[in-house]
Design an enzyme around this catalytic site. Structure first.
Site, short mmCIF file in Angstrom:
data_model
loop_
_atom_site.label_atom_id
_atom_site.label_comp_id
_atom_site.label_asym_id
_atom_site.label_seq_id
_atom_site.Cartn_x
_atom_site.Cartn_y
_atom_site.Cartn_z
N LYS A 1 50.14 34.82 11.54
CA LYS A 1 50.47 34.27 12.86
C LYS A 1 51.53 35.13 13.54
CE LYS A 1 47.53 31.05 13.11
NZ LYS A 1 46.48 31.09 14.14
N PHE B 1 54.10 22.66 15.38
CA PHE B 1 54.74 22.04 14.22
C PHE B 1 53.65 21.21 13.51
CE2 PHE B 1 59.17 23.38 14.05
CZ PHE B 1 59.10 24.33 15.06
N ASN B 2 53.97 20.05 12.94
CA ASN B 2 52.98 19.36 12.09
C ASN B 2 52.06 18.47 12.94
OD1 ASN B 2 55.19 20.30 10.31
ND2 ASN B 2 53.89 19.40 8.75
N PHE C 1 56.03 14.95 -2.75
CA PHE C 1 56.41 16.22 -3.38
C PHE C 1 57.92 16.44 -3.27
CE2 PHE C 1 51.92 17.82 -2.16
CZ PHE C 1 51.39 17.27 -3.32
N THR D 1 34.51 26.20 9.39
CA THR D 1 35.30 25.00 9.11
C THR D 1 35.16 23.97 10.25
OG1 THR D 1 37.26 26.08 10.06
CG2 THR D 1 37.06 26.15 7.67
N TYR E 1 49.68 33.17 5.43
CA TYR E 1 49.24 32.47 6.64
C TYR E 1 50.26 32.67 7.77
CZ TYR E 1 48.79 28.71 9.98
OH TYR E 1 48.71 28.01 11.15
N PHE F 1 41.76 29.63 19.05
CA PHE F 1 42.08 28.78 17.90
C PHE F 1 41.48 29.31 16.60
CE2 PHE F 1 42.08 25.82 21.50
CZ PHE F 1 43.30 25.19 21.33
N ALA F 2 40.30 29.96 16.71
CA ALA F 2 39.51 30.26 15.51
C ALA F 2 40.32 31.08 14.51
CB ALA F 2 38.25 31.02 15.91
N ALA F 3 40.67 30.49 13.39
CA ALA F 3 41.45 31.17 12.36
C ALA F 3 41.50 30.31 11.11
CB ALA F 3 42.88 31.42 12.86
N TYR G 1 39.50 20.90 14.85
CA TYR G 1 40.28 19.69 15.14
C TYR G 1 41.09 19.82 16.44
CZ TYR G 1 44.41 16.65 14.32
OH TYR G 1 45.45 15.77 14.43
N SER H 1 52.21 29.27 14.95
CA SER H 1 52.60 28.21 14.03
C SER H 1 54.08 28.26 13.73
CB SER H 1 51.83 28.38 12.72
OG SER H 1 52.36 27.55 11.72
N1 UFG Z 1 53.54 16.23 1.13
C1 UFG Z 1 53.71 15.26 0.15
N2 UFG Z 1 52.60 14.78 -0.46
C2 UFG Z 1 51.34 15.20 -0.16
C3 UFG Z 1 51.18 16.19 0.82
C4 UFG Z 1 52.31 16.68 1.46
O1 UFG Z 1 54.84 14.86 -0.14
O2 UFG Z 1 50.38 14.71 -0.78
C5 UFG Z 1 54.73 16.73 1.85
C6 UFG Z 1 54.92 18.22 1.79
O3 UFG Z 1 55.58 18.60 0.61
C7 UFG Z 1 55.73 18.47 3.06
C8 UFG Z 1 55.20 17.41 4.02
O4 UFG Z 1 54.56 16.43 3.22
O5 UFG Z 1 57.07 18.22 2.82
C9 UFG Z 1 54.20 17.95 5.02
O6 UFG Z 1 53.23 18.69 4.32
P1 UFG Z 1 51.91 19.27 4.98
O7 UFG Z 1 51.15 19.94 3.91
O8 UFG Z 1 51.22 18.21 5.76
O9 UFG Z 1 52.46 20.31 6.06
P2 UFG Z 1 53.42 21.56 5.93
O10 UFG Z 1 54.71 21.19 6.61
O11 UFG Z 1 53.52 22.07 4.56
O12 UFG Z 1 52.62 22.65 6.77
C10 UFG Z 1 52.13 22.37 8.07
C11 UFG Z 1 50.79 23.02 8.28
C12 UFG Z 1 50.92 24.53 8.24
C13 UFG Z 1 51.99 24.97 9.19
C14 UFG Z 1 53.27 24.24 8.96
C15 UFG Z 1 54.24 24.61 10.02
O13 UFG Z 1 49.87 22.62 7.30
O14 UFG Z 1 49.70 25.09 8.64
O15 UFG Z 1 53.05 22.84 9.00
O16 UFG Z 1 55.27 23.76 10.08
F1 UFG Z 1 52.21 26.28 9.00
#
Ligand code: UFG
Length: 316
Positions: free
Chosen positions: A146, A169-170, A204, A35, A142, A74-76, A11, A118
């Site tokens: 990193k 970040f996200n 969540f 992937t 994970y 990137f590959a990971a 991606y 990350s």
């Molecule tokens: N969330 C929900 N409902 C869902 C999915 C997620 O409420 O169905 C919430 C999560 O609890 C969190 C937020 O949305 O509060 C973001 O969740 P993500 O799973 O999209 O992302 P994360 O912040 O958990 O993690 C992401 C990447 C990781 C990285 C991290 C660094 O997926 O690889 O950001 O900030 F390490």
């Protein structure tokens, strides 16, 4: 410039490949498509698994043959939950793969690297905006891979490696519809997927110490992130490893993301409050002062463009 991109069918990797190619660079990708998606690749590509020990020789030859000047890695593996279930697999893939790549780069005397790190290296920082000087205390395998990756890269300065590690970040959105994130593993793609299937969207936890009770994250458009890689290349030269946060510096709560998606899609989907997810920091927002100052980088897009581009890609 001649650039080797590992994970160019992924991606984020595919967005960087496209920017590099568009500005006239020669790009070759190595990707085992475990992937990644082959259709995303619009550059020369080699099927190669980095953690496989035989990759060292193949990579070394490739780096020499193609006169590679810079590697972007990137590959990971990147799924937090999976990393908790299969820690050995994560260390084998992410650390083993990087060790092989660095070995090949050293042999081929390629001394410039941009590394995908990350925000997961920070763990659960209790600050408004996290800076590169804050403590790194990853709370899952994970994030650990990193951080160890960054350490390995620091150590490689002994043979002259010049590196930039970007702490993402996200990441969300799409620069081009065909390069969109096809895996429903993060909040925005999960919501779009659930809408498509007519399912309600889960939040969540709504009892966090934030204004609306849901978790806050720093959502960054994949195209802004991809640009940061191009800017990073210009910084390479002196041995060492510089780390930079790549985020907008603006936080959005889960409820705010949901509201934006309802607005953009015009669909009033159901929302259910589920229990909090283990290991979720209430708030994770980047200080991007360092990258702004040193690269002159600035995020061009906000949540609305992120959601718009992801929605358009889904519709197309
Ligand atoms: N969330 C929900 N409902 C869902 C999915 C997620 O409420 O169905 C919430 C999560 O609890 C969190 C937020 O949305 O509060 C973001 O969740 P993500 O799973 O999209 O992302 P994360 O912040 O958990 O993690 C992401 C990447 C990781 C990285 C991290 C660094 O997926 O690889 O950001 O900030 F390490």
């Amino acid at each position: 410039m001649n650039v080797l991109v590992t994970g160019g069918a992924g991606y984020i990797g595919s967005h960087v490949v496209r920017l590099l190619s568009e500005s006239g660079n020669y790009v070759i990708s190595v990707d085992d498509l475990s992937t990644g998606i082959g259709d995303r690749l619009d550059c020369e590509a080699v099927d190669l698994t980095l953690e496989d020990p035989t990759s060292i020789k193949r990579l070394t030859d490739l780096l020499v043959e193609k006169n590679i000047e810079v590697v972007i890695h990137f590959a990971a593996r990147k799924q937090v939950g999976e990393s908790v279930e299969k820690p050995e697999f994560y260390f084998q893939s992410n650390i083993g793969g990087l060790a092989n790549l660095l070995t090949a780069m050293r042999q081929a005397e390629v001394k410039k690297l941009v590394f995908s790190s990350s925000a997961a290296v920070y763990g659960m920082p209790d600050v408004e905006k996290v800076t590169e000087l804050d403590k790194t205390e990853p709370i899952n395998p994970y994030g650990q891979t990193k951080l160890v990756g960054e350490w390995m890269i620091n150590n490689a300065s002994v043979w002259g490696l010049s590196a930039v590690s970007l702490r993402y970040f996200n990441v969300a959105g799409a620069g081009w519809p065909e390069l969109a994130d096809k895996q429903a593993l993060n909040l925005i793609p999960i919501i779009l997927d659930r809408i498509e299937r007519g399912e309600s969207v889960l939040v969540f936890g709504d009892n966090y110490p934030t204004d609306d009770g849901s978790c806050i994250r720093d959502y960054i458009h994949v195209l802004d992130l991809a640009r940061a890689h191009i800017d990073a290349i210009d910084q390479l030269g002196e041995p060492g490893n510089q780390v930079y946060n790549v985020g907008t510096g603006e936080g959005s709560s889960v409820f705010e993301v949901i509201a934006e998606i309802k607005k953009v899609s015009g669909i009033d989907f159901d929302v259910e409050i589920a229990g909090p997810r283990a290991g979720d920091p209430p708030k994770l927002v980047a200080s991007n002062a360092k990258i702004s100052k040193e690269f002159g980088w600035k995020a061009e897009f906000g949540l609305s463009e992120i959601v718009n581009s992801a929605w358009k890609a889904k519709e197309s």
